[in-house]
Motif scaffolding. Structure first.
Motif: not given
Ligand code: KG4
Ligand code: ZN
Length: 347
Positions: A116, A143-145, A170, A174, A187-188, A191, A277-278, A280-281, A308-309
């Motif tokens: 990442h 990210s989510g974690g 994230g 979520d 998350g998306a 947004d 992933g976040v 992307a916000n 994102t992953d």
């Molecule tokens: O990096 P990732 O794809 O997977 C992990 O390694 O966790 O991140 C996923 C996280 C999720 O919590 C998702 O809700 C969040 O990224 N996410 C967002 C957006 N797109 C994905 N959070 C806020 N706004 C977004 N547009």
């Protein structure tokens, strides 16, 4: 031997992804399959379902990614081996090891967070890093974690300088989306809905925003949202969905940008990156770019496909490491956590 092109595999969580990446960061191809529909009924990721889906999706994706190229034309294989869900990681690692053994090619297990962090260096016909962006830089990985700040000194030297003391950003998005009944991962959707909302309508706490360290905290925000929604009727929640999302999102984004500023000040680095992933916000991107312009910081935020992953970032970390003579052997196994040498963590 020179490393020109690697095949990369990412299966650490619920996205199955395969890429062909060159040593200069150019992504020849990236194909991914998400499993959102399979996990949706459970409101979260079910590890057993995730690994089963990886076994079904991975080999067809490898074939798709190659686009008629022969497997023997790749110079090596990179695979995410840590951290993540063990069963999910196992599918990628066993596949990579089998391919390496049968093709007699070198391979390497990559740390997902390192991948990442290096994503800004990927490139394709539509994206390349901002001019002048390079090591060293501060990175915010959200990210989510994970919600972590790093000093990225150079390849393979990453120092953790701050992190969340409870939920990841994230995860907070979520959980809030779940409270609103928007499904998982939400998350998306938050947004999207926030775009039509008033971010000042509801007031949410900004955890640790004034602390002089780089710690983050989102659990107070979550509790506050739970309380607020509990005091509203379902009709009122639906009628105010956009304002709720905008206000919640603003609270998360404000803290992230303020702490990114602090991280940059403390490091003295002129370059910064946001990944995971976040990133992307849309609000985070906008606010962070405004901050960077005002401060004269060279900020890289990779496009969504590299935030994102995805396997492209794994390929880049892998090809760079293999180019300096680092390889894994057939004893490689998946690991839920980091290796001690992956990151510098000061007490
Ligand atoms: O990096 P990732 O794809 O997977 C992990 O390694 O966790 O991140 C996923 C996280 C999720 O919590 C998702 O809700 C969040 O990224 N996410 C967002 C957006 N797109 C994905 N959070 C806020 N706004 C977004 N547009
Ligand atoms: Zn990730």
């Amino acid at each position: 031997m020179g490393f020109e092109t690697v095949l990369a595999i990412e299966t650490s969580c619920d996205d199955t992804s395969v890429a062909l990446v060159q040593a200069d960061g150019f992504v020849l191809n990236l194909v991914s399959a998400n499993q959102d529909l399979a996990h949706k009924p459970f409101g979260g990721i079910v590890p057993e379902i995730a690994s089963r889906n990886h076994t079904l999706q991975l080999l067809p994706l490898v074939e798709l990614c190659l686009q008629g190229r022969s497997l023997s034309s790749v110079d090596g294989i990179a695979v995410t081996s840590r951290p993540g869900l063990i069963g999910s990681l196992l599918v990628g690692v066993v596949t990579a090891k089998t391919l390496a053994l049968t093709l007699k090619k070198p391979f390497i297990g990559v740390n997902h967070l390192e991948a990442h962090i290096l994503a800004p260096f990927l490139k394709d016909d539509d994206y390349q890093k901002p001019k002048g962006f390079d090591f060293p830089y501060v990175a915010l990985a959200v990210s989510g974690g994970h919600s972590h700040f790093y000093k990225v000194h150079e390849l393979a030297r990453y120092e953790v300088i701050g992190q969340t003391v409870d939920d990841a950003a994230g995860e907070a998005f979520d959980k809030f989306a779940k409270m609103l009944g928007l499904g998982f991962p939400g998350g998306a959707k938050v947004d999207q809905l926030a775009k039509g909302g008033d971010s000042e309508r509801f007031s949410f706490p900004r955890g640790l925003i004034n602390s002089k360290d780089l710690n983050l905290s989102f659990s107070g925000l979550k509790t506050s949202a739970l309380r607020l929604l509990g005091s509203m009727s379902p009709q009122k929640i639906i009628a105010n969905q956009a304002d709720l999302c905008a206000s919640f999102q603003e609270a998360v984004v404000e803290v992230l940008v303020k702490k990114l500023d602090l991280a940059q000040e403390q490091s003295g680095f002129k370059n910064a990156a946001i990944c995971g992933g976040v990133s992307a916000n849309s609000r985070l991107r906008l606010q962070a770019l405004e901050w960077a312009n005002a401060k004269g910081v060279n900020l890289a935020i990779p496009p969504l496909r590299y935030c994102t992953d995805n396997a492209a970032m794994v390929g880049l970390a892998g090809v760079w490491r293999m180019s300096r003579g680092e390889f894994s052997d057939q004893s490689l196994g998946p690991s839920a956590g980091h290796n001690p040498s992956d990151f510098i963590v000061r007490p």
